[in-house]
Scaffold this motif. Structure first.
Motif, PDB file in Angstrom:
ATOM      1  N   VAL A   1       0.940  -1.065  -0.155  1.00 52.76           N
ATOM      2  CA  VAL A   1       0.068  -0.019   0.155  1.00 52.76           C
ATOM      3  C   VAL A   1       0.778   1.233  -0.013  1.00 52.76           C
ATOM      4  O   VAL A   1       0.560   2.227  -0.740  1.00 52.76           O
ATOM      5  N   MET A   2       1.891   1.044   0.863  1.00 52.89           N
ATOM      6  CA  MET A   2       2.783   2.358   0.963  1.00 52.89           C
ATOM      7  C   MET A   2       3.456   2.773  -0.313  1.00 52.89           C
ATOM      8  O   MET A   2       3.842   3.810  -0.839  1.00 52.89           O
ATOM      9  N   GLU A   3       3.871   1.746  -0.830  1.00 49.71           N
ATOM     10  CA  GLU A   3       4.969   1.775  -2.204  1.00 49.71           C
ATOM     11  C   GLU A   3       3.755   2.445  -3.216  1.00 49.71           C
ATOM     12  O   GLU A   3       4.298   3.201  -4.026  1.00 49.71           O
ATOM     13  N   LYS A   4       2.321   1.767  -3.252  1.00 50.45           N
ATOM     14  CA  LYS A   4       1.357   2.360  -4.361  1.00 50.45           C
ATOM     15  C   LYS A   4       1.012   3.736  -4.152  1.00 50.45           C
ATOM     16  O   LYS A   4       1.092   4.674  -4.887  1.00 50.45           O
ATOM     17  N   LEU A   5       1.173   4.134  -2.709  1.00 53.63           N
ATOM     18  CA  LEU A   5       0.721   5.525  -2.554  1.00 53.63           C
ATOM     19  C   LEU A   5       1.457   6.411  -2.819  1.00 53.63           C
ATOM     20  O   LEU A   5       1.219   7.687  -3.227  1.00 53.63           O
ATOM     21  N   LEU A   6       2.856   6.108  -2.691  1.00 55.30           N
ATOM     22  CA  LEU A   6       3.885   7.333  -2.904  1.00 55.30           C
ATOM     23  C   LEU A   6       4.633   7.062  -4.359  1.00 55.30           C
ATOM     24  O   LEU A   6       5.544   7.674  -4.524  1.00 55.30           O
ATOM     25  N   GLU A   7       4.109   6.180  -5.109  1.00 52.66           N
ATOM     26  CA  GLU A   7       4.788   6.084  -6.275  1.00 52.66           C
ATOM     27  C   GLU A   7       5.031   7.368  -7.123  1.00 52.66           C
ATOM     28  O   GLU A   7       6.049   7.365  -7.719  1.00 52.66           O
ATOM     29  N   ASP A   8       3.883   8.107  -7.174  1.00 51.99           N
ATOM     30  CA  ASP A   8       3.967   9.431  -8.103  1.00 51.99           C
ATOM     31  C   ASP A   8       5.068  10.451  -7.603  1.00 51.99           C
ATOM     32  O   ASP A   8       5.811  10.998  -8.370  1.00 51.99           O
ATOM     33  N   PHE A   9       5.003  10.384  -6.053  1.00 53.32           N
ATOM     34  CA  PHE A   9       5.924  11.360  -5.713  1.00 53.32           C
ATOM     35  C   PHE A   9       7.180  10.935  -5.764  1.00 53.32           C
ATOM     36  O   PHE A   9       8.084  11.751  -6.307  1.00 53.32           O
ATOM     37  N   ALA A  10       7.318   9.758  -5.409  1.00 51.22           N
ATOM     38  CA  ALA A  10       8.749   8.939  -6.037  1.00 51.22           C
ATOM     39  C   ALA A  10       9.481   9.154  -7.221  1.00 51.22           C
ATOM     40  O   ALA A  10      10.712   9.421  -7.444  1.00 51.22           O
ATOM     41  N   TYR A  11       8.429   9.134  -8.190  1.00 53.63           N
ATOM     42  CA  TYR A  11       8.875   9.244  -9.800  1.00 53.63           C
ATOM     43  C   TYR A  11       9.216  10.686  -9.972  1.00 53.63           C
ATOM     44  O   TYR A  11      10.032  10.874 -10.779  1.00 53.63           O
ATOM     45  N   ASP A  12       8.389  11.794  -9.439  1.00 50.07           N
ATOM     46  CA  ASP A  12       8.481  12.965  -9.831  1.00 50.07           C
ATOM     47  C   ASP A  12       9.777  13.740  -9.160  1.00 50.07           C
ATOM     48  O   ASP A  12      10.205  14.905  -9.951  1.00 50.07           O
ATOM     49  N   LEU A  13       9.980  13.634  -8.007  1.00 49.28           N
ATOM     50  CA  LEU A  13      10.888  14.243  -7.173  1.00 49.28           C
ATOM     51  C   LEU A  13      12.250  13.743  -7.996  1.00 49.28           C
ATOM     52  O   LEU A  13      12.660  12.863  -8.382  1.00 49.28           O
ATOM     53  N   PRO A  14      13.491  14.767  -7.963  1.00 45.99           N
ATOM     54  CA  PRO A  14      13.100  16.211  -7.580  1.00 45.99           C
ATOM     55  C   PRO A  14      12.261  16.998  -8.431  1.00 45.99           C
ATOM     56  O   PRO A  14      12.471  16.964  -9.478  1.00 45.99           O
TER      57      PRO A  14
END
Length: 480
Positions: free
Chosen positions: A435-448
């Motif tokens: 769940v956590m990986e799916k939840l933060l997937e977009d942020f992890a991809y867009d940063l920085p």
């Protein structure tokens, strides 16, 4: 081996486990008592001590509720040799009934590594001083005596590290000492002290020097055969040349310091003593965690096919759990006082499906509970290495980024994880990782990203992210 944690009370052990594992109080209590009894056994008179055997534990509960984590944290806390094996490994085709005692050999290898590292750390202080002197000799050689003559070539490599190519031909070596001999001893010592201070201040860390290091013998393929009991050709050559092969290599000063420190510490320890201590540590404090033990349990009634092989594996494991002597490349090891922890989900099998002899060797049985929604909230936030803290730390490595989870968002993550376990396969706390990986997937991809500096995860975002997934799961329950 003495260890400050060995004398911890059961309550103190449970308090330490509570920092990393949520719930499962009965399991924690059982393992804490088992550990304390080991300490108590050490205080009993010797004649009685041999008669007291560890009470092995059988943990029953679904996957992801903390069975392995309890045993792993316990071993780490007590600094004891710990090995985890899968019981199903011994039922593989071509493996049935073969080399079951490899678990004991793995335990000994772990014990050797732990004991050796302890002894090395004890010698690091002296080794650091010796390494510093060798680096000093490489950068600022000591003045040679004029009477040394040809014998002075022993320090030639250090004298010529900073020369053109570090050549070791007789001509340049005999010429260099004559030039150095013009300096007084006080001048040489003053230079060395200045260099020593620069070394300690880290000013020379990136300078390259050439040092003499011992080449590590590579393990021969035959060494790894039969769990390390094959013909060790490398050991034969080491016996002929016990000092090992020396080779000159160039390193940065900071790297050379680590290499020389390890080498000198290695030279200062007595490996025979390390081996003896490690074998005793494995015998008296070793923990073997046998996972998936329910997979080798056969149901009652007529047995055929795979069930026969499962029972065979149980009978092969039995003598090791009962107490026997296993030969390793470091010497024989008795398993009488090794603590065995068995674990399994026991969905399709029951503990009574194990052969009676093996059942009797696991007298303490603990049933672990399914994780509730409230337990998920605690797992996300309370442990020292909680999942929320891990993901925050990962994202905040990006410059200027701050991440915050609202309390409502954490509760929603726990709710979704609990529902996912109920609707599909129950994989326990491991569902939180999904769940956590799916939840933060977009942020992890867009940063920085300069536009995403302050990230706030609220309840609405969590619901939006998993709206389709939960709906799809709900529908799938009614579609044939």
């Amino acid at each position: 081996m003495e260890n400050k944690f060995q004398s911890m009370t059961p309550k103190q052990i449970v308090a330490e486990l509570d920092k990393y594992i949520i719930g499962q109080d009965s399991a924690k209590k059982s393992v804490a008592v088992a550990l304390r009894n080991r300490y108590r056994r050490g205080l009993v008179e010797e004649t009685m001590r041999e008669e007291i055997t560890p009470k092995n534990i059988l943990m029953m509960g679904p996957t992801g509720v903390g069975k392995t984590e309890i045993a792993r944290r316990l071993a780490k806390l007590m600094d004891a040799p710990f090995v985890k094996v899968e019981a199903t490994k011994f039922t593989e085709v071509g493996y049935v009934g073969r080399d079951v005692d490899s678990m004991v050999r793995d335990l000994v290898e772990t014990s050797i590594r732990i004991t050796k590292q302890k002894r090395l750390e004890e010698k690091y202080g002296v080794a650091e001083e010796i390494a510093e002197e060798k680096i000093l000799d490489a950068i600022a050689p000591q003045k040679r005596k004029a009477s040394s003559g040809g014998g002075a070539t022993l320090k030639g490599p250090f004298d010529f590290i900073m020369s053109s190519q570090g050549q070791q031909t007789p001509g340049p070596q005999s010429q260099q000492p004559e030039e150095q001999d013009t300096r007084t001893e006080s001048e040489v010592e003053l230079t060395r002290e200045q260099v020593r201070q620069q070394l300690r201040d880290g000013l020379l860390d990136d300078q390259y020097i050439e040092i003499e290091v011992t080449e590590q013998a590579k393990q021969n393929q035959l060494d790894a055969m039969e769990g390390g009991m094959g013909i060790a050709l490398g050991n034969i050559f080491d016996a002929v040349n016990p000092g090992g092969r020396k080779k000159r290599k160039k390193f940065k000063v900071k790297d050379a310091r680590k290499i020389l420190r390890e080498e000198e510490a290695q030279n200062l320890i007595d490996m025979d003593q390390v081996t003896a201590e490690a074998l005793e540590n494995a015998e008296q404090n070793g923990i073997i965690f046998i996972d998936e033990i329910d997979k080798i349990a056969s149901g009652s009634g007529f047995r055929s096919g795979a069930d026969v092989s499962r029972e065979g594996v149980q009978r092969d494991i039995l003598p090791i759990v009962e107490g026997s002597v296993v030969n390793t490349k470091y010497g024989p090891v008795k398993t009488d006082h090794v603590l065995f922890i068995g674990a399994g989900a026991f969905h399709t099998a029951r503990p009574t499906d194990l052969i009676p002899e093996l059942q009797g060797r696991f007298p303490i049985r603990v049933e672990l509970e399914n994780l509730t929604e409230e337990a998920f909230v605690s797992i996300l936030t309370k442990p020292e290495n909680a999942l929320i803290k891990q993901h925050k730390a990962l994202l905040e490595t990006e410059e200027g980024v701050t991440v915050d989870f609202t309390d409502e968002a954490v509760k929603e993550i726990a709710r979704i994880s609990f529902l996912a376990n109920e609707q599909t396969e129950n994989i326990g706390a491991r569902r939180l990782h999904t769940v956590m990986e799916k939840l933060l997937e977009d942020f992890a991809y867009d940063l920085p990203d300069p536009e995403k500096q302050e990230i706030v995860i609220d309840e609405e975002y969590v619901k939006t992210k998993f709206a389709e997934t939960i709906a799809a799961d709900d529908m799938s329950r009614y579609i044939l």
